[in-house]
Design a protein around this motif. Sequence first.
Motif, PDB file in Angstrom:
ATOM      1  N   TRP A  65     -27.645 -32.234 -11.335  1.00  0.00           N
ATOM      2  CA  TRP A  65     -26.282 -31.532 -10.231  1.00  0.00           C
ATOM      3  C   TRP A  65     -24.929 -32.707 -10.447  1.00  0.00           C
ATOM      4  N   ILE A  66     -23.694 -31.516 -10.547  1.00  0.00           N
ATOM      5  CA  ILE A  66     -22.575 -31.963 -11.459  1.00  0.00           C
ATOM      6  C   ILE A  66     -22.149 -31.855  -9.943  1.00  0.00           C
ATOM      7  N   THR A  67     -21.228 -33.186  -9.244  1.00  0.00           N
ATOM      8  CA  THR A  67     -20.307 -34.310  -8.385  1.00  0.00           C
ATOM      9  C   THR A  67     -18.628 -33.573  -9.169  1.00  0.00           C
ATOM     10  N   ASP A  68     -18.354 -32.245  -8.528  1.00  0.00           N
ATOM     11  CA  ASP A  68     -16.972 -31.873  -8.998  1.00  0.00           C
ATOM     12  C   ASP A  68     -15.990 -32.758  -7.426  1.00  0.00           C
ATOM     13  N   ASP A  69     -15.319 -33.690  -7.320  1.00  0.00           N
ATOM     14  CA  ASP A  69     -14.062 -34.950  -7.337  1.00  0.00           C
ATOM     15  C   ASP A  69     -13.150 -33.262  -6.780  1.00  0.00           C
ATOM     16  N   ALA A  70     -12.904 -32.991  -7.661  1.00  0.00           N
ATOM     17  CA  ALA A  70     -11.587 -32.348  -7.602  1.00  0.00           C
ATOM     18  C   ALA A  70     -11.317 -31.276  -5.968  1.00  0.00           C
ATOM     19  N   LYS A  71     -12.299 -30.325  -6.627  1.00  0.00           N
ATOM     20  CA  LYS A  71     -12.692 -29.276  -5.045  1.00  0.00           C
ATOM     21  C   LYS A  71     -14.159 -29.695  -4.454  1.00  0.00           C
ATOM     22  N   ASP A  72     -13.952 -30.714  -4.666  1.00  0.00           N
ATOM     23  CA  ASP A  72     -15.082 -30.983  -3.459  1.00  0.00           C
ATOM     24  C   ASP A  72     -16.390 -30.593  -2.808  1.00  0.00           C
ATOM     25  N   GLU A  73     -17.423 -30.431  -3.875  1.00  0.00           N
ATOM     26  CA  GLU A  73     -18.158 -29.838  -4.604  1.00  0.00           C
ATOM     27  C   GLU A  73     -19.522 -29.922  -5.019  1.00  0.00           C
ATOM     28  N   LEU A  74     -20.595 -29.390  -5.268  1.00  0.00           N
ATOM     29  CA  LEU A  74     -21.301 -29.498  -5.682  1.00  0.00           C
ATOM     30  C   LEU A  74     -22.183 -28.451  -7.286  1.00  0.00           C
ATOM     31  N   CYS A  75     -22.256 -29.013  -8.057  1.00  0.00           N
ATOM     32  CA  CYS A  75     -22.027 -28.107  -8.538  1.00  0.00           C
ATOM     33  C   CYS A  75     -24.147 -27.493  -9.170  1.00  0.00           C
ATOM     34  N   PHE A  76     -24.545 -26.593  -9.320  1.00  0.00           N
ATOM     35  CA  PHE A  76     -26.158 -26.836  -9.587  1.00  0.00           C
ATOM     36  C   PHE A  76     -26.153 -25.629 -11.290  1.00  0.00           C
ATOM     37  N   GLN A  77     -26.775 -26.695 -12.187  1.00  0.00           N
ATOM     38  CA  GLN A  77     -26.973 -25.817 -13.428  1.00  0.00           C
ATOM     39  C   GLN A  77     -27.414 -24.563 -13.599  1.00  0.00           C
ATOM     40  N   PRO A  78     -27.553 -23.930 -14.022  1.00  0.00           N
ATOM     41  CA  PRO A  78     -28.400 -22.787 -13.921  1.00  0.00           C
ATOM     42  C   PRO A  78     -29.923 -22.630 -14.723  1.00  0.00           C
ATOM     43  N   PRO A  79     -30.820 -22.299 -14.367  1.00  0.00           N
ATOM     44  CA  PRO A  79     -32.328 -22.526 -14.842  1.00  0.00           C
ATOM     45  C   PRO A  79     -32.646 -22.139 -16.087  1.00  0.00           C
ATOM     46  N   SER A  80     -32.660 -23.593 -17.118  1.00  0.00           N
ATOM     47  CA  SER A  80     -32.726 -23.215 -18.556  1.00  0.00           C
ATOM     48  C   SER A  80     -33.773 -21.951 -19.054  1.00  0.00           C
TER      49      SER A  80
END
Length: 259
Positions: A216-231
């Motif tokens: 999971w990627i924490t994007d502090d600039a947007k204050d949100e979590l980004c989820f990787q698409p399933p490979s």
Amino acid sequence: MSLESAQASLNNLNAKVESGDVEGGKEALSEMKILMLDFPGTEEFIKISASALELGVLLSVAEEDLDAFARNVAQLKSYYASLSSFSSGSTTPKKCHILGLNLMYLLVDNNLSEFHSELELLSSSEASTPFLSFPINLERQLMVGSYDEVLDAGTHVPDPSYSFFMDNLLQTVRDSIADCVEVSYKTMKINDAVGMMKFDSREDLYEYIKECRDDWITDDAKDELCFQPPSGGAKASDIPSKKLIAQTLSYATELERIV
């Protein structure tokens, strides 16, 4: 051994457990188990033995020792069976408490077949006590996917001894929620994730991500979590929908001819 001496040994063990002296309790329990080898098979001595093993169960929970927990519960079952065979219907004050903890253990272990087998052995009065109705309701909530209710239940345990199993169960539930979230959303606000997974703070969520969801990627600039698409996962556009529809219609036509 006299009944008075056996009761005195039990009282000593109980005092250790009540005071939170785990090491002292384990020593007292070991001594008690040696004494139990020479106990006669009378109702009073069987009840003392069962009470000692019940305290052993509580000690194993305090020490978070699941192997010792399972051993003590297994031994207890034979004593409960012996007590129920007496015409007086003798039991122990902690029986429902211990049986409830065992149901929690089976839930955490995902041993649902044994969980339901244990339910069949309960009387209606036992099943209605808070110690037993709590895990019974939890299992129902898990089966229908009411994860919010399961997470909320963690703050309403019938006894502090349930917290150890509840913590393990909450981890399992959070993992299930996380599995659903990461395939349902591309991004999610961090505060929304904290609320959905019932964490007390953003820091708790960050710790969970570090330990369990390092993709999971924490994007502090947007204050949100980004989820990787399933490979390697199939997309809707990859499904040959027109071809499948044509095949289905063809099969239906052939079936109609046969009929």
